[in-house]
Design an enzyme around this catalytic site. Sequence first.
Site, mmCIF file in Angstrom:
data_model
loop_
_atom_site.group_PDB
_atom_site.id
_atom_site.type_symbol
_atom_site.label_atom_id
_atom_site.label_comp_id
_atom_site.label_asym_id
_atom_site.label_seq_id
_atom_site.Cartn_x
_atom_site.Cartn_y
_atom_site.Cartn_z
ATOM 1 N N HIS A 135 0.833 -1.194 0.000
ATOM 2 C CA HIS A 135 0.000 0.000 0.000
ATOM 3 C C HIS A 135 0.873 1.252 0.000
ATOM 4 O O HIS A 135 1.931 1.291 0.630
ATOM 5 C CB HIS A 135 -0.921 0.008 1.227
ATOM 6 C CG HIS A 135 -2.137 0.845 1.036
ATOM 7 N ND1 HIS A 135 -2.114 2.216 1.139
ATOM 8 C CD2 HIS A 135 -3.421 0.503 0.735
ATOM 9 C CE1 HIS A 135 -3.338 2.680 0.923
ATOM 10 N NE2 HIS A 135 -4.139 1.678 0.665
ATOM 11 N N HIS A 136 0.413 2.295 -0.713
ATOM 12 C CA HIS A 136 1.185 3.534 -0.790
ATOM 13 C C HIS A 136 1.239 4.250 0.557
ATOM 14 O O HIS A 136 2.110 5.090 0.791
ATOM 15 C CB HIS A 136 0.591 4.457 -1.851
ATOM 16 C CG HIS A 136 1.604 5.344 -2.505
ATOM 17 N ND1 HIS A 136 2.646 5.936 -1.825
ATOM 18 C CD2 HIS A 136 1.747 5.754 -3.796
ATOM 19 C CE1 HIS A 136 3.373 6.659 -2.659
ATOM 20 N NE2 HIS A 136 2.853 6.568 -3.860
ATOM 21 N N ALA A 137 0.322 3.945 1.462
ATOM 22 C CA ALA A 137 0.411 4.498 2.814
ATOM 23 C C ALA A 137 1.604 3.923 3.557
ATOM 24 O O ALA A 137 2.135 4.542 4.482
ATOM 25 C CB ALA A 137 -0.875 4.207 3.588
#
Length: 473
Positions: A135-137
């Site tokens: 995930h980009h988070a």
Amino acid sequence: MHALSPTDSAFLWMETRSQPMHVAGLNIFTPPHGSGPEFVHQLLAEWSQHVKAVAPFNLRPVLRMGLWHWEEDKEFELDYHLRHLALPQPGRIRELLAMVSRLHANLLDRNRPLWEIHVIEGLPGGRFAVYNKMHHALIDGVTGARMAANSMSDNPSELKAPLWALPFKHHPTAQRKTAAPGLLEQLASLAKAGKEILPGVGSGLWDIVRSAYAEGATALPFQAPPTPFNVEISGSRRFASQSYSLSRFKRIGEATGATVNDVTLAICAGALREYLLVQNKLPKKPLIAMVPVSLHGETSAGGNQVSLLLASLATDVADPLKRLQRIVESTTEAKNRLTKMPRLQKMAHGITSIAPLGAGIVTGTAEKHPLFNLVISNVPGARETLYLNGARLDEVYPVSIPTHYLALNITISGYADNLGFGYIACRRSVPALQRMLDYTHNAIEELEAALGLEEPKPKARKAARKTVRKKAP
């Protein structure tokens, strides 16, 4: 429990079924010489012994008092995150890219740590692929590339623990805890941050205001024309990829005084121009690309450390050399502005300048009045040949994020003497994406021909033609 930064949290808030917010890497390997067909099974058996994950791979997102935090998953299950797949026959690159397209369309489960690793066998010659999805988070592209390189070695004899079992000191969740700062220290830190952030907010707002009448090489928000890429998207994906020799890009840059990054943008511009011409949808105004700028070299902090610049792709210019010159003028002006800013000011400037994108997505006005047309990102990679438990890493391709009204994303990753182009798009909104591989090849040859550069050696030429035909369905 570790609180996410506002930038990292934004990727969780923005995520929907049609707009997954994960990034990935597709790595293709050749097994060690003399190894049999059981190599992949042995690799997975070794990996399966590492049943515990270290931060950030053991953390899942939780919402507390309206804020996102990372929390350790007490019920971590390796079998869920590590997956073994095989390609349908005949097991070409075509089948691999079709599989990656489907895998990339699926959301990550927020009840678990936000990552998956798919080991895919069945390529000709015993080769196999590893598709890492996070995930980009959790990471940005630069961090993801560093993590992947950290799990491999430049020594084919070295055996390393798998990605999830290797500590990565540059991620904020892996930093050593220190004593909490006192009140005065906290206030001083906030004051210093505010001194940098507020000017960045101001300059970002000014870019939005002056976009209506600015002239010259400057690319600003809302100057982009409507294109087929600026539409609402579905959750389906299509991925296409191809590697090209870095030396070809350097030769073009040396002959024109351009950087490799500028040459890369020019080649993307040439491919986009041909794609839109074929569809009879090339706008009269030049396309504008949003180009992320990594700030990891300016700080030891982890998480997403990125600003951005807007660049004109000069797709309205037919001459490839004049198009490259316009691109160089545009990026030079943008980089000169960013260079003068401190790190936090750069981040604030970038976030503020694209802040209207959210309102445009909600209201649908981003279709007729896009801030920019697409994202083009260049991620640096390892310069030396890498090995995964003896298997040689041959090709590296990034797989990024299309979003509503930004249906196409192009990300380029360097590895050894190659640049791997990864085109990811909404399957419905961007038809015939695989043709972009041919158009990219044409754009490189077009620049070389315009500069009178020598043709590549016959052997290299033959290899290039062979790989260009490897397209997604």
